[in-house]
Design a protein around this motif. Structure first.
Motif, PDB file in Angstrom:
ATOM      1  N   ARG A 281       0.957  -1.349   0.014  1.00  0.00           N
ATOM      2  CA  ARG A 281      -0.009   0.020  -0.039  1.00  0.00           C
ATOM      3  C   ARG A 281       0.901   1.276  -0.080  1.00  0.00           C
ATOM      4  NH1 ARG A 281      -5.125  -0.858   1.380  1.00  0.00           N
ATOM      5  NH2 ARG A 281      -5.410   1.173   0.321  1.00  0.00           N
ATOM      6  N   ARG A 282       2.372   1.244  -0.017  1.00  0.00           N
ATOM      7  CA  ARG A 282       3.062   2.405  -0.085  1.00  0.00           C
ATOM      8  C   ARG A 282       2.804   3.184  -1.437  1.00  0.00           C
ATOM      9  NH1 ARG A 282       7.878  -0.876   1.817  1.00  0.00           N
ATOM     10  NH2 ARG A 282       7.322  -1.246   3.948  1.00  0.00           N
ATOM     11  N   GLY A 283       2.950   4.420  -1.318  1.00  0.00           N
ATOM     12  CA  GLY A 283       2.883   5.240  -2.314  1.00  0.00           C
ATOM     13  C   GLY A 283       1.436   5.637  -2.762  1.00  0.00           C
ATOM     14  N   GLN A 284       0.562   5.422  -1.684  1.00  0.00           N
ATOM     15  CA  GLN A 284      -0.869   5.878  -1.902  1.00  0.00           C
ATOM     16  C   GLN A 284      -1.239   7.013  -0.864  1.00  0.00           C
ATOM     17  OE1 GLN A 284      -3.150   2.345  -1.724  1.00  0.00           O
ATOM     18  NE2 GLN A 284      -1.892   1.154  -2.994  1.00  0.00           N
ATOM     19  N   GLY A 285      -0.379   7.686  -0.423  1.00  0.00           N
ATOM     20  CA  GLY A 285      -0.739   8.770   0.236  1.00  0.00           C
ATOM     21  C   GLY A 285      -1.031   8.285   2.016  1.00  0.00           C
ATOM     22  N   LEU A 286      -0.892   7.196   2.274  1.00  0.00           N
ATOM     23  CA  LEU A 286      -1.402   6.768   3.696  1.00  0.00           C
ATOM     24  C   LEU A 286      -0.483   7.180   4.624  1.00  0.00           C
ATOM     25  CD1 LEU A 286      -2.221   2.889   2.697  1.00  0.00           C
ATOM     26  CD2 LEU A 286      -3.581   4.856   2.819  1.00  0.00           C
ATOM     27  N   GLY A 287       0.705   7.172   4.590  1.00  0.00           N
ATOM     28  CA  GLY A 287       1.771   7.788   5.393  1.00  0.00           C
ATOM     29  C   GLY A 287       1.417   9.068   5.593  1.00  0.00           C
ATOM     30  N   ARG A 288       1.034   9.956   4.617  1.00  0.00           N
ATOM     31  CA  ARG A 288       0.767  11.241   4.645  1.00  0.00           C
ATOM     32  C   ARG A 288      -0.554  11.648   5.360  1.00  0.00           C
ATOM     33  NH1 ARG A 288       1.067  13.204  -0.731  1.00  0.00           N
ATOM     34  NH2 ARG A 288       3.061  14.306  -0.178  1.00  0.00           N
ATOM     35  N   LEU A 289      -1.410  10.827   5.187  1.00  0.00           N
ATOM     36  CA  LEU A 289      -2.805  10.859   6.201  1.00  0.00           C
ATOM     37  C   LEU A 289      -2.443  10.644   7.510  1.00  0.00           C
ATOM     38  CD1 LEU A 289      -5.260   8.942   3.793  1.00  0.00           C
ATOM     39  CD2 LEU A 289      -5.194  11.350   4.358  1.00  0.00           C
ATOM     40  N   LEU A 290      -1.606   9.764   7.814  1.00  0.00           N
ATOM     41  CA  LEU A 290      -1.132   9.384   9.148  1.00  0.00           C
ATOM     42  C   LEU A 290      -0.456  10.671   9.792  1.00  0.00           C
ATOM     43  CD1 LEU A 290      -0.323   5.437   9.406  1.00  0.00           C
ATOM     44  CD2 LEU A 290      -1.928   6.653  10.584  1.00  0.00           C
ATOM     45  N   LEU A 291       0.499  11.223   8.945  1.00  0.00           N
ATOM     46  CA  LEU A 291       1.210  12.421   9.600  1.00  0.00           C
ATOM     47  C   LEU A 291       0.296  13.732   9.571  1.00  0.00           C
ATOM     48  CD1 LEU A 291       4.172  13.266  10.306  1.00  0.00           C
ATOM     49  CD2 LEU A 291       4.695  13.473   7.833  1.00  0.00           C
ATOM     50  N   MET A 292      -0.600  13.866   8.583  1.00  0.00           N
ATOM     51  CA  MET A 292      -1.614  14.782   8.866  1.00  0.00           C
ATOM     52  C   MET A 292      -2.337  14.903   9.996  1.00  0.00           C
ATOM     53  SD  MET A 292      -2.851  15.355   4.833  1.00  0.00           S
ATOM     54  CE  MET A 292      -4.281  15.941   5.490  1.00  0.00           C
ATOM     55  N   GLN A 293      -2.795  13.638  10.352  1.00  0.00           N
ATOM     56  CA  GLN A 293      -3.366  13.526  11.841  1.00  0.00           C
ATOM     57  C   GLN A 293      -2.466  13.949  12.764  1.00  0.00           C
ATOM     58  OE1 GLN A 293      -6.704  12.599  12.347  1.00  0.00           O
ATOM     59  NE2 GLN A 293      -6.218  12.771  14.467  1.00  0.00           N
ATOM     60  N   ALA A 294      -1.346  13.409  12.822  1.00  0.00           N
ATOM     61  CA  ALA A 294      -0.270  13.824  13.836  1.00  0.00           C
ATOM     62  C   ALA A 294      -0.167  15.455  14.035  1.00  0.00           C
ATOM     63  CB  ALA A 294       0.994  13.170  13.814  1.00  0.00           C
ATOM     64  N   LYS A 295      -0.151  16.063  12.852  1.00  0.00           N
ATOM     65  CA  LYS A 295       0.188  17.431  12.844  1.00  0.00           C
ATOM     66  C   LYS A 295      -1.116  18.171  13.270  1.00  0.00           C
ATOM     67  CE  LYS A 295       3.427  17.584   8.759  1.00  0.00           C
ATOM     68  NZ  LYS A 295       3.421  18.111   7.432  1.00  0.00           N
ATOM     69  N   THR A 296      -2.407  17.417  13.269  1.00  0.00           N
ATOM     70  CA  THR A 296      -3.391  18.407  13.877  1.00  0.00           C
ATOM     71  C   THR A 296      -3.297  18.244  15.270  1.00  0.00           C
ATOM     72  OG1 THR A 296      -4.914  16.491  13.806  1.00  0.00           O
ATOM     73  CG2 THR A 296      -4.906  17.879  11.688  1.00  0.00           C
ATOM     74  N   GLU A 297      -2.706  17.363  16.053  1.00  0.00           N
ATOM     75  CA  GLU A 297      -2.705  17.162  17.439  1.00  0.00           C
ATOM     76  C   GLU A 297      -1.342  17.825  17.992  1.00  0.00           C
ATOM     77  OE1 GLU A 297      -3.048  13.096  17.775  1.00  0.00           O
ATOM     78  OE2 GLU A 297      -5.116  13.007  17.077  1.00  0.00           O
ATOM     79  N   ALA A 298      -0.349  18.479  17.187  1.00  0.00           N
ATOM     80  CA  ALA A 298       0.648  18.922  17.834  1.00  0.00           C
ATOM     81  C   ALA A 298       1.026  20.127  17.147  1.00  0.00           C
ATOM     82  CB  ALA A 298       1.773  17.806  17.740  1.00  0.00           C
ATOM     83  N   ASP A 299       1.782  20.983  17.896  1.00  0.00           N
ATOM     84  CA  ASP A 299       2.454  22.369  17.147  1.00  0.00           C
ATOM     85  C   ASP A 299       3.645  22.170  16.634  1.00  0.00           C
ATOM     86  OD1 ASP A 299       0.024  23.782  18.210  1.00  0.00           O
ATOM     87  OD2 ASP A 299       1.094  24.323  20.140  1.00  0.00           O
ATOM     88  N   ALA A 300       4.276  21.070  16.805  1.00  0.00           N
ATOM     89  CA  ALA A 300       5.383  20.663  16.403  1.00  0.00           C
ATOM     90  C   ALA A 300       5.650  19.263  16.399  1.00  0.00           C
ATOM     91  CB  ALA A 300       6.729  21.497  16.955  1.00  0.00           C
ATOM     92  N   LEU A 301       6.434  18.762  15.739  1.00  0.00           N
ATOM     93  CA  LEU A 301       7.077  17.121  15.791  1.00  0.00           C
ATOM     94  C   LEU A 301       8.381  17.221  15.293  1.00  0.00           C
ATOM     95  CD1 LEU A 301       3.966  15.687  13.374  1.00  0.00           C
ATOM     96  CD2 LEU A 301       3.952  15.720  15.894  1.00  0.00           C
ATOM     97  N   GLN A 302       8.958  16.026  15.971  1.00  0.00           N
ATOM     98  CA  GLN A 302      10.306  15.679  15.733  1.00  0.00           C
ATOM     99  C   GLN A 302      10.552  14.128  15.691  1.00  0.00           C
ATOM    100  OE1 GLN A 302      12.882  16.808  18.806  1.00  0.00           O
ATOM    101  NE2 GLN A 302      11.721  15.907  20.589  1.00  0.00           N
ATOM    102  N   LEU A 303      11.668  13.696  15.003  1.00  0.00           N
ATOM    103  CA  LEU A 303      11.676  12.184  14.723  1.00  0.00           C
ATOM    104  C   LEU A 303      13.282  12.301  14.456  1.00  0.00           C
ATOM    105  CD1 LEU A 303      11.922  11.511  11.608  1.00  0.00           C
ATOM    106  CD2 LEU A 303      10.078  12.529  11.689  1.00  0.00           C
ATOM    107  N   TRP A 304      13.972  10.955  14.805  1.00  0.00           N
ATOM    108  CA  TRP A 304      15.140  10.760  14.217  1.00  0.00           C
ATOM    109  C   TRP A 304      14.879   9.826  13.116  1.00  0.00           C
ATOM    110  CZ3 TRP A 304      19.732  12.517  15.709  1.00  0.00           C
ATOM    111  CH2 TRP A 304      19.862  13.457  16.703  1.00  0.00           C
ATOM    112  N   VAL A 305      15.547   9.820  12.145  1.00  0.00           N
ATOM    113  CA  VAL A 305      15.472   9.106  11.009  1.00  0.00           C
ATOM    114  C   VAL A 305      16.793   8.404  10.484  1.00  0.00           C
ATOM    115  CG1 VAL A 305      15.539  10.947   9.240  1.00  0.00           C
ATOM    116  CG2 VAL A 305      14.436   8.467   8.693  1.00  0.00           C
TER     117      VAL A 305
END
Length: 148
Positions: free
Chosen positions: A79-103
């Motif tokens: 299911r990669r490449g279908q915008g699912l990661g973006r949807l999950l990330l958009m949800q997280a962005k609505t719940e936080a003023d900032a986000l950080q991660l180590w990649v």
């Protein structure tokens, strides 16, 4: 598509999605047993840090977030490449003023994804802070307010 809180009964599907990534990533050393992965997933589910994305077939991806810290984001390989990661990330962005991660530095696809989603590189590490011991990059999304 629906984003919902992860539940303990999602555990088998979350594990399969995680393991599909680790098996398909030759540069990633396997440093934890499957049992340890299951224990870690149980902990984050119980803490309420997991959000899943589902379609008519079931869970197709998940994100693990504690406040402003993103710990994981995985999508079913089919299911990669279908915008699912973006949807999950958009949800997280609505719940936080900032986000950080180590990649991990070697995870070029993830790094490009996060840059497209507005994250900036702010620091680099030599792997002391991750289980794999691989060089990593701290990325930050500052949101509307600009705070990190």
């Amino acid at each position: 598509m629906r984003v919902a809180r992860g539940q303990i009964w999602h555990l088998p599907r979350l594990a399969l999605i995680l393991w599909a990534f680790t098996r398909a990533t030759p540069w990633l050393p396997l440093v934890r047993s499957r049992r340890a992965d299951l224990r870690a997933l149980i902990v984050v589910i119980r803490r309420g840090w997991v959000r899943v994305i589902r379609d008519g077939q079931g869970v197709v991806g998940f994100i693990v977030r504690d406040g402003t810290v993103l710990h994981a984001l995985y999508i079913d390989p089919a299911r990669r490449g279908q915008g699912l990661g973006r949807l999950l990330l958009m949800q997280a962005k609505t719940e936080a003023d900032a986000l950080q991660l180590w990649v991990l530095e070697a995870n070029h696809a993830a790094r490009l994804f996060y840059v497209r989603e507005g994250f900036e590189e702010v620091a680099r590490g030599h792997g002391a802070g991750n289980d794999e011991g691989l060089p990593d990059i701290l990325m930050v999304w500052r949101g509307q307010g600009g705070a990190a």
